[in-house]
Motif scaffolding. Structure first.
Motif, PDB file in Angstrom:
ATOM      1  N   GLU A 103      56.168  56.443  68.812  1.00  0.00           N
ATOM      2  CA  GLU A 103      54.805  55.934  67.959  1.00  0.00           C
ATOM      3  C   GLU A 103      53.313  57.189  68.083  1.00  0.00           C
ATOM      4  O   GLU A 103      53.425  57.412  69.284  1.00  0.00           O
ATOM      5  CB  GLU A 103      54.491  54.940  68.561  1.00  0.00           C
ATOM      6  CG  GLU A 103      53.631  53.884  69.458  1.00  0.00           C
ATOM      7  CD  GLU A 103      53.515  52.304  70.011  1.00  0.00           C
ATOM      8  OE1 GLU A 103      54.100  51.564  69.516  1.00  0.00           O
ATOM      9  OE2 GLU A 103      52.052  52.559  70.972  1.00  0.00           O
ATOM     10  N   LYS A 141      47.977  57.797  57.641  1.00  0.00           N
ATOM     11  CA  LYS A 141      48.632  58.416  56.383  1.00  0.00           C
ATOM     12  C   LYS A 141      48.905  60.317  56.480  1.00  0.00           C
ATOM     13  O   LYS A 141      50.145  60.453  55.963  1.00  0.00           O
ATOM     14  CB  LYS A 141      47.684  58.044  54.999  1.00  0.00           C
ATOM     15  CG  LYS A 141      47.816  56.184  54.848  1.00  0.00           C
ATOM     16  CD  LYS A 141      47.562  55.965  53.306  1.00  0.00           C
ATOM     17  CE  LYS A 141      47.463  54.297  53.193  1.00  0.00           C
ATOM     18  NZ  LYS A 141      47.008  54.517  51.920  1.00  0.00           N
ATOM     19  N   VAL A 144      51.974  50.470  61.342  1.00  0.00           N
ATOM     20  CA  VAL A 144      51.467  48.857  61.350  1.00  0.00           C
ATOM     21  C   VAL A 144      50.195  48.773  62.035  1.00  0.00           C
ATOM     22  O   VAL A 144      49.976  50.014  62.550  1.00  0.00           O
ATOM     23  CB  VAL A 144      52.433  48.321  62.181  1.00  0.00           C
ATOM     24  CG1 VAL A 144      52.762  48.743  63.139  1.00  0.00           C
ATOM     25  CG2 VAL A 144      52.116  47.324  62.136  1.00  0.00           C
ATOM     26  N   VAL A 152      51.800  54.808  63.637  1.00  0.00           N
ATOM     27  CA  VAL A 152      52.806  55.402  62.634  1.00  0.00           C
ATOM     28  C   VAL A 152      53.742  55.162  64.038  1.00  0.00           C
ATOM     29  O   VAL A 152      53.791  55.547  64.995  1.00  0.00           O
ATOM     30  CB  VAL A 152      52.605  56.824  62.378  1.00  0.00           C
ATOM     31  CG1 VAL A 152      53.527  58.026  62.286  1.00  0.00           C
ATOM     32  CG2 VAL A 152      51.649  56.923  62.169  1.00  0.00           C
ATOM     33  N   GLN A 211      57.288  62.951  57.278  1.00  0.00           N
ATOM     34  CA  GLN A 211      58.278  62.049  55.745  1.00  0.00           C
ATOM     35  C   GLN A 211      58.390  63.546  55.499  1.00  0.00           C
ATOM     36  O   GLN A 211      59.463  63.487  54.948  1.00  0.00           O
ATOM     37  CB  GLN A 211      57.461  61.026  55.090  1.00  0.00           C
ATOM     38  CG  GLN A 211      57.787  60.098  55.301  1.00  0.00           C
ATOM     39  CD  GLN A 211      57.348  59.009  54.306  1.00  0.00           C
ATOM     40  OE1 GLN A 211      55.421  59.334  53.754  1.00  0.00           O
ATOM     41  NE2 GLN A 211      57.221  57.494  55.122  1.00  0.00           N
ATOM     42  N   ASP A 236      61.736  59.578  57.995  1.00  0.00           N
ATOM     43  CA  ASP A 236      61.261  57.489  57.934  1.00  0.00           C
ATOM     44  C   ASP A 236      60.403  57.422  59.097  1.00  0.00           C
ATOM     45  O   ASP A 236      60.418  57.642  60.387  1.00  0.00           O
ATOM     46  CB  ASP A 236      62.989  56.955  57.811  1.00  0.00           C
ATOM     47  CG  ASP A 236      61.236  55.307  57.224  1.00  0.00           C
ATOM     48  OD1 ASP A 236      61.025  55.593  56.384  1.00  0.00           O
ATOM     49  OD2 ASP A 236      61.930  54.525  57.535  1.00  0.00           O
ATOM     50  N   LYS A 258      57.098  54.995  59.278  1.00  0.00           N
ATOM     51  CA  LYS A 258      56.456  53.517  58.694  1.00  0.00           C
ATOM     52  C   LYS A 258      55.121  53.300  59.292  1.00  0.00           C
ATOM     53  O   LYS A 258      54.623  53.588  60.767  1.00  0.00           O
ATOM     54  CB  LYS A 258      56.908  52.365  59.155  1.00  0.00           C
ATOM     55  CG  LYS A 258      58.550  51.808  58.665  1.00  0.00           C
ATOM     56  CD  LYS A 258      59.203  51.008  58.484  1.00  0.00           C
ATOM     57  CE  LYS A 258      60.368  51.218  57.605  1.00  0.00           C
ATOM     58  NZ  LYS A 258      60.875  51.612  57.849  1.00  0.00           N
ATOM     59  N   GLN A 306      51.704  60.279  59.370  1.00  0.00           N
ATOM     60  CA  GLN A 306      53.343  59.791  58.303  1.00  0.00           C
ATOM     61  C   GLN A 306      53.694  60.818  56.904  1.00  0.00           C
ATOM     62  O   GLN A 306      54.877  61.140  56.769  1.00  0.00           O
ATOM     63  CB  GLN A 306      52.699  58.320  57.660  1.00  0.00           C
ATOM     64  CG  GLN A 306      53.953  57.618  56.980  1.00  0.00           C
ATOM     65  CD  GLN A 306      53.453  56.595  56.423  1.00  0.00           C
ATOM     66  OE1 GLN A 306      52.829  56.404  55.301  1.00  0.00           O
ATOM     67  NE2 GLN A 306      54.326  55.596  56.707  1.00  0.00           N
TER      68      GLN A 306
END
Length: 289
Positions: free
Chosen positions: A129, A139, A155, A163, A146, A151, A153, A142
Motif C-alpha cells: 500500500e 489517483k 480506499v 492505494v 495501472q 490492478d 485500488k 493509481q
C-alpha cells in the motif's frame, strides 16, 4: 529488518543513470513526503518526512545529482527557484510532463514506495500500500501503476487515501517495475513455498475426505448386508446379490474394484456398485415392513 524495510534498502541503492529519471524519482519523493521553505533566519530549507534513513539519504543524493543542491552547504535562492519551477506545488499531483516516459514512471514508483509505501511480510499475507494525503495524489499514483497493467485500488482510511494491491502476482509485477529484483526473487520463493504447502494440504485433505467417504460407505453396506442376513436370509437373494453380499462381508476394507475381482465371474467397479446399491434397497424395504 522487516521485508518492507529490505525493499526500501534495495530501492535506495538504485540510482537511475538518466537525469530525467532521477528528477521523476525526486519529484515523487518531494511530492509525497518532501517539504521546503525558510528557517527562522531566512535560509532556504529542503527536507523529507520519512522514517527510513536510507530512503531519506537517497532523497538528498538525488537533490545533489539533479540540481547540485547540497543541503549541508546551504541553498541559494536561484537553486530553490529552479527546484520550485521544475517540481511545482507540492500540494498538487506530480506533473504528467515529468513522468511521460515509461522509464520515468518506473522511477516515480520507486520514489513513491520509498516515501509512502509499505509491504506486509509475505510469509503472512500479500498486501502492498501507499498512503496518500489527497485523493488527487492517490489517483495519479493509481493511474501510473495501472499503466503497467497492474490492478491497484483506492480506499479511504480515516483522512488518508490508500492505494493498495492485495494479489501476490500484482505485488511481484510492481516490484519488477520498480527494479527491486532481489526482493522480487525472495517474494517469489516464498510464494512458491506457500503454494506448494497449500497444494499438499489440499491434496491431503481431499484424500482424507475420500478415505472417510469410502469407509463410511463400506460400513453402511456391511450394516445393510448383515440386516438382510439376519432378517431375510441370503438364500432368498438372487445368486449374483448373494455372492456380492458374502464377498463384501469377507472383505470389509476392500475397494470396489478389488471386490469385483473376487466375484465369479469378475465384474467391474460399476457392476459392484450396482449390486451393493441393490442390496441396500432390499435392506431398506425389509426395514420398512
Amino acid at each position: 529488518m522487516s521485508f518492507s524495510g529490505e525493499v526500501k534498502e534495495e530501492l535506495a541503492r538504485h540510482i537511475s543513470p538518466a537525469r530525467h529519471c532521477q528528477i521523476a524519482e525526486l519529484a515523487a519523493m518531494m511530492n509525497y513526503c518532501g517539504q521546503y521553505g525558510r528557517d527562522s533566519e531566512g535560509n532556504y530549507t529542503i527536507g523529507f518526512q520519512m522514517e527510513n534513513e536510507a530512503a531519506r539519504r537517497k532523497g538528498f543524493t538525488l537533490l545533489k545529482k539533479t540540481y547540485n543542491i547540497d543541503t549541508g552547504a546551504g541553498i541559494s535562492k536561484e537553486q530553490m527557484q529552479e527546484l520550485l519551477s521544475k517540481l511545482g506545488n507540492l500540494e498538487e499531483p506530480v506533473s504528467h510532463l515529468l513522468i511521460k516516459n515509461s522509464c520515468c514512471q518506473r522511477a516515480f514508483l520507486r520514489g513513491a514506495f520509498l516515501s509512502i509505501g509499505s509491504i506486509s511480510d509475505p510469509r503472512k499475507g500479500y498486501h502492498m500500500e501507499f498512503v496518500c494525503t489527497t485523493q488527487e495524489k492517490a489517483k495519479r499514483l493509481q493511474s501510473v501503476i495501472q499503466g503497467f497493467d497492474i490492478d491497484a485500488k483506492i480506499v479511504l482510511r480515516k483522512k488518508y487515501y490508500v492505494v493498495y494491491l492485495k494479489e501476490g502476482s500484482g505485488i511481484v509485477d510492481l516490484l519488477n517495475v520498480c527494479e527491486a529484483h532481489v526482493s522480487l526473487m525472495k517474494l517469489e520463493n516464498l510464494r512458491i513455498l506457500k503454494e506448494m504447502r497449500n497444494s499438499i494440504n489440499r491434496r491431503v485433505n481431499c484424500e482424507a475426505a475420500n478415505i472417510t467417504k469410502t469407509v463410511n460407505a463400506a460400513a453402511r453396506q456391511i450394516e445393510d448386508i448383515e440386516y438382510i442376513r439376519d432378517h431375510y436370509g441370503f438364500q432368498n437373494l438372487p445368486d449374483n446379490l448373494r455372492q456380492m453380499a458374502e464377498v463384501r462381508l469377507e472383505n470389509p476394507d476392500a475397494p470396489l474394484k478389488e471386490l469385483g475381482e473376487y466375484l465369479e465371474p469378475p465384474v467391474g467397479k460399476s457392476g459392484v456398485n450396482h449390486r451393493l446399491r441393490k442390496l441396500s434397497e432390499i435392506a431398506e424395504r425389509i426395514r420398512i415392513k
